[in-house]
Enzyme design. Structure first.
Site, PDB file in Angstrom:
ATOM      1  N   ASP A  82     -31.495   3.086  87.174  1.00 51.45           N
ATOM      2  CA  ASP A  82     -32.915   2.754  87.090  1.00 51.45           C
ATOM      3  C   ASP A  82     -33.649   3.841  86.301  1.00 51.45           C
ATOM      4  OD1 ASP A  82     -35.124   1.144  87.642  1.00 51.45           O
ATOM      5  OD2 ASP A  82     -35.661   2.295  89.425  1.00 51.45           O
ATOM      6  N   GLU A 134     -38.398  -2.535  79.900  1.00 51.34           N
ATOM      7  CA  GLU A 134     -39.756  -2.622  80.434  1.00 51.34           C
ATOM      8  C   GLU A 134     -40.752  -2.717  79.297  1.00 51.34           C
ATOM      9  OE1 GLU A 134     -42.930   0.009  83.098  1.00 51.34           O
ATOM     10  OE2 GLU A 134     -40.794   0.189  83.525  1.00 51.34           O
ATOM     11  N   HIS A 174     -45.867   1.677  91.248  1.00 50.60           N
ATOM     12  CA  HIS A 174     -44.841   2.443  91.952  1.00 50.60           C
ATOM     13  C   HIS A 174     -45.469   3.225  93.119  1.00 50.60           C
ATOM     14  CE1 HIS A 174     -42.796   2.255  87.892  1.00 50.60           C
ATOM     15  NE2 HIS A 174     -41.764   2.003  88.665  1.00 50.60           N
ATOM     16  N   ASN A 225     -37.987  -4.489  92.830  1.00 49.24           N
ATOM     17  CA  ASN A 225     -37.532  -3.154  93.195  1.00 49.24           C
ATOM     18  C   ASN A 225     -38.266  -2.708  94.460  1.00 49.24           C
ATOM     19  OD1 ASN A 225     -36.088  -3.259  90.835  1.00 49.24           O
ATOM     20  ND2 ASN A 225     -36.927  -1.388  89.958  1.00 49.24           N
TER      21      ASN A 225
END
Length: 279
Positions: A82, A134, A174, A225
């Site tokens: 990742d 991304e 995130h 995720n």
């Protein structure tokens, strides 16, 4: 061994209306709990080695741990790098047998992001592995701000890179410790209309549970995720264990005591995304 690539688990998810969890690994106890959860739920699982994990444990050690768990599992297990930031990061993971790599060029100008991601996709596919890229930038709670994904840029990115999965910025962040405002559905639908590749949501812990379940079933988001909520389950279990037995000092006993709680938290994620019973 039940090694799988990202493409192998995401295509059925898109076709059948569920999503596969990309679970952020930090150590042996959590990655073992994640595979135990996948076995219990009969669900595919993506084990993710992100930058924090790699800073703590060398990549060859993580690769060996991931491989050992996959070899003993009866459900599909994806070994995923990742947030690799360079061709060398991703090549190193592929050389160690990772079955999927995510290259993060989201802070680069569009043309540079496309060039980097296309180069990584080429070497990943040559190795029989998958590549996630991304487009747009997913920010951090209390940190860098997001830049939402432009659907036209997403269409060009998908067409020119050949990625197997595309992480997008549609209101997700995130490191959120509680549910945020949720996903920007208008932006998501515009991206879906412009592309055909499976979509990925980073920062899935901040997406409300109800919306997560609905999007897993009804959108092209095939991978969420999940990290923060599982780290919180680990921390709560560790603190609980210390409170119950304040004289305990053995690290193995302390860490093993977290596994049941983390396993149950991961099982809940899999059920919420509709991944249970899919393996």
């Amino acid at each position: 061994m039940t090694l799988a690539t990202l493409a192998q688990v995401l295509r059925p998810a898109n076709a059948l209306g569920y999503a596969v969890p990309g679970l952020v690994c930090l150590g042996w106890e959590d990655m073992r709990a994640y595979v135990a959860a996948a076995e219990a739920e009969r669900a595919p699982v993506i084990l993710q080695a992100g930058p924090g994990c790699r800073a703590h444990t060398p990549l060859p050690i993580l690769a060996a741990m991931f491989h050992h768990l996959a070899e003993t599992a009866s459900v599909p297990v994806v070994l995923h790098l990742d947030h690799g930031y360079s061709l060398d990061d991703c090549r190193a993971a592929l050389d160690l047998g990772f079955t999927s790599v995510m290259v993060d060029g989201s802070n680069l100008p569009l043309a540079e992001n496309i060039a980097l991601t296309a180069a990584v996709a080429k070497i990943a596919h040559a190795a029989g592995a998958s590549c996630e890229g991304e487009i747009g930038f997913v920010g951090y709670a209390g940190g860098a701000a997001s830049a939402g994904t432009d659907p036209k840029d997403a269409a060009r990115f998908a067409a020119e890179t050949g990625v197997d999965a595309m992480a997008i910025s549609v209101g997700n962040l995130h490191l959120q410790q509680s549910a945020g405002a949720g996903i920007d559905l208008d932006r998501l639908r515009a991206i879906e209309a412009a592309t055909a590749v499976p979509l990925v949501i980073h920062g899935g812990s901040g997406v409300p549970l109800g919306q997560r379940a609905t999007l897993a079933a009804t959108s092209r988001i095939a991978k969420f995720n999940i990290g923060t909520e599982l780290r919180m389950a680990f921390g709560a279990a560790l603190r609980d264990g210390l409170a119950r037995d304040p004289d305990q000092f053995d690290r193995i006993a302390l860490l093993r005591g977290t596994e049941a709680a983390v396993t149950e938290a991961a099982r809940a994620v899999m059920r919420n995304l509709g991944a249970s019973g899919r393996a």
